[in-house]
Design a protein around this motif. Structure first.
Motif, short mmCIF file in Angstrom:
data_model
loop_
_atom_site.label_atom_id
_atom_site.label_comp_id
_atom_site.label_asym_id
_atom_site.label_seq_id
_atom_site.Cartn_x
_atom_site.Cartn_y
_atom_site.Cartn_z
N HIS A 300 3.98 52.86 70.87
CA HIS A 300 4.15 52.29 72.21
C HIS A 300 5.11 51.09 72.14
O HIS A 300 6.07 51.02 72.91
CB HIS A 300 2.78 51.85 72.77
CG HIS A 300 2.85 51.12 74.08
ND1 HIS A 300 2.45 51.68 75.28
CD2 HIS A 300 3.28 49.87 74.38
CE1 HIS A 300 2.64 50.80 76.26
NE2 HIS A 300 3.14 49.68 75.74
N HIS A 304 9.24 50.42 73.46
CA HIS A 304 9.76 49.29 74.25
C HIS A 304 11.09 48.76 73.71
O HIS A 304 11.78 48.03 74.41
CB HIS A 304 8.75 48.13 74.26
CG HIS A 304 7.65 48.30 75.26
ND1 HIS A 304 7.86 48.80 76.53
CD2 HIS A 304 6.32 48.01 75.19
CE1 HIS A 304 6.70 48.82 77.18
NE2 HIS A 304 5.76 48.35 76.39
N GLU A 323 5.84 50.60 81.11
CA GLU A 323 4.53 50.65 80.42
C GLU A 323 4.01 52.09 80.36
O GLU A 323 3.57 52.56 79.32
CB GLU A 323 3.51 49.75 81.11
CG GLU A 323 3.74 48.26 80.89
CD GLU A 323 3.95 47.88 79.43
OE1 GLU A 323 3.50 48.62 78.53
OE2 GLU A 323 4.58 46.84 79.19
N TYR A 376 -0.41 50.63 83.04
CA TYR A 376 -0.47 51.59 81.93
C TYR A 376 -0.96 52.93 82.46
O TYR A 376 -0.39 53.98 82.20
CB TYR A 376 -1.43 51.11 80.83
CG TYR A 376 -0.95 49.89 80.11
CD1 TYR A 376 -0.12 50.01 79.00
CD2 TYR A 376 -1.31 48.62 80.52
CE1 TYR A 376 0.34 48.89 78.32
CE2 TYR A 376 -0.85 47.49 79.86
CZ TYR A 376 -0.04 47.63 78.76
OH TYR A 376 0.42 46.53 78.11
ZN LIG Z 1 3.79 47.97 76.62
#
Ligand SMILES: [Zn+2]
Length: 473
Positions: A300, A304, A323, A376
């Motif tokens: 994750h 980014h 996200e 999220y």
């Molecule tokens: Zn994140």
């Protein structure tokens, strides 16, 4: 087994940016901290102040988790006469005790602090072999006009008057102990933005895409899996998402020991560096569940580097684009490299969470009502819908995001409007795009029903099971 994520800081870029007044990067730094590790047990830091001021305050003054006390005051030893280290209100400061100006140079000796702070980066992450990862920004300071002004200050130090000099500078200097940064040994490291710098005999591994530095005490199975898979994840991202901006990323993993009663996987991210602190006797034998958590966290955060760092999102109420994107990409990459990985439970949970968390209003204003969790969850569901659209014409989630990255690389932002435009252009049904746009702008009274409709429009069928939980069919 309970896996607890003790620390998941992904501090917003704004929170780590240089303070106001430091806009002119060509100006001489307003202060410089020279960090010289003397041994694994001692650091000598020389602060040089280039602006006259009665006191300088630290740009970060987090407190010890559990006690709420300063981790500096009472632990650091100021060697220069006429200077004291004090807690003033919410801030740690070096204060002139003679006259009205701090000496130009102040020497401080300290034992590396390895404890956890509240919502702030761990000052020193220590490996079992003594190697230290030292967080640079805990030495960055700025001038303040008076003690009273600091006492009256809230958490935001930008409320103080501007100063003339440039960004605070932190310099690490090698002594008998070598320095490592981004996979290379160095004589010195000069930093204007926050980073972890490694001190000690480090064996850096990894690939051209990422440097990996792993505690030799980390259980072998875990070290092996991370060493194999993390470069693979990064290479896959590069192939599928294209060029990224920023320096070579680094992954630092420390083993904090083997307490019997708990397992913890803590992670934080600063710039392009991911730091994990892992502990627990149960991890001495392979645990797919624990590994899954670590991989999801790393995948994750590594996503980014593209969705987040290469292009950002617009205002705070649009954070779901990156996200949710990073969350689903992390699941998909896990499936691609690990045939045993099943994304379904995570996706079903995201649908449940989005339905529950978005029931109180528009996503656009969610940051004013509650935290980031809704982004999220709903971001992952919306991304799932965009992925389904893309799949119908032979692409996948990476195709969707690589196009968004390409089209918005120059202006650096993927707004919700950009994202919805991309879904429409990929052939997304008008009704599906409208459901997302409505949840963003005004909210829905029955988000559960809307989400089921949204997914049905793109060919994903969801049903309630016997307990009323939503399941992908
Ligand atoms: Zn994140």
């Amino acid at each position: 087994m309970v896996v607890r994520r003790v620390l998941a800081l992904a501090l917003a870029a704004a929170a780590i940016a240089a303070p106001a007044g430091a806009g002119d990067v060509r100006a001489a730094p307003t202060m410089t901290a020279r960090v010289a590790p003397q041994s694994v047990g001692e650091l000598l830091v020389t602060f040089e102040f280039d602006e006259p001021a009665p006191l300088f305050i630290f740009q970060r003054s987090g407190v010890v988790r559990g006690t709420g006390e300063s981790w500096r005051v009472g632990h650091w030893k100021v060697e220069t006469p006429g200077v004291a280290l004090r807690r003033i209100g919410l801030h740690d400061a070096l204060v002139a005790t003679r006259g009205n100006r701090l000496p130009r140079e102040v020497k401080v000796r300290m034992t590396p602090f390895t404890g956890l702070l509240t919502a702030e980066y761990t000052p020193v992450v220590r490996f079992t072999d003594g190697t230290m990862a030292i967080f640079s920004d805990h030495f960055a300071m700025r001038p303040a006009p008076t003690v009273e002004a600091v006492r009256a200050l809230g958490a935001d130090i930008n409320a103080l008057p501007n100063y003339r000099g440039g960004n605070a500078l932190v310099r690490f200097e090698a002594s008998d102990l070598p320095l490592h940064h981004r996979g290379r040994e160095r004589r010195s490291v000069r930093l204007e933005t926050p980073a972890y710098v490694l001190v000690g005999d480090v064996e850096a591994g990894g690939s051209e895409d990422i440097a990996t530095v792993i505690d030799p005490g980390l259980p072998r199975w875990l070290a092996r899996q991370l060493t194999e898979e993390v470069p693979e994840i990064m290479a896959l991202y590069r192939r599928r998402l294209g060029e990224r901006s920023g320096e070579r990323p680094e992954l630092i993993v420390a083993w904090n020991g083997a307490p019997k009663q708990r397992v913890s996987l803590g992670g934080s991210v600063v710039g392009d560096t991911i730091v994990m602190q892992i502990e627990g006797a149960m991890l001495k034998t392979p645990s797919p569940t624990a590994y899954g958590y670590a991989r999801q966290f790393i995948a994750h955060e590594a996503a980014h580097f593209w969705l987040g760092n290469t292009v950002g999102y617009g205002p705070p109420g649009e954070a779901w684009t990156t996200e949710g994107g990073a969350d689903l990409i992390a699941q998909r990459v896990a499936e691609m490299i690990d045939p045993g990985h099943d994304s379904r439970p995570v996706i079903e949970q995201a649908i449940e969470d989005c339905a529950r968390l978005s029931a109180d209003g528009a996503l656009r204003t969610a940051p004013e009502r509650h935290g980031q969790d809704v982004f999220y969850a709903c971001g992952a569901v919306f991304t799932l819908a965009a992925e389904a659209v893309e799949k119908k014409r032979g692409g996948d989630l990476f195709t969707f995001w690589s196009r968004l990255l390409e089209e918005n690389r120059e202006d650096g932002t993927v707004s919700v409007a950009d994202w919805l435009g991309a879904m429409r252009k990929a052939g997304g049904p008008r009704e599906a795009v409208e459901i997302i746009a409505t949840m963003q702008e005004t909210g829905s009274r029955d988000p559960r029903a809307r989400l089921i409709q949204l997914l049905a429009h793109v060919g994903i069928h969801v049903k309630s099971d016997a307990e009323g939980r939503l399941r992908l069919s």
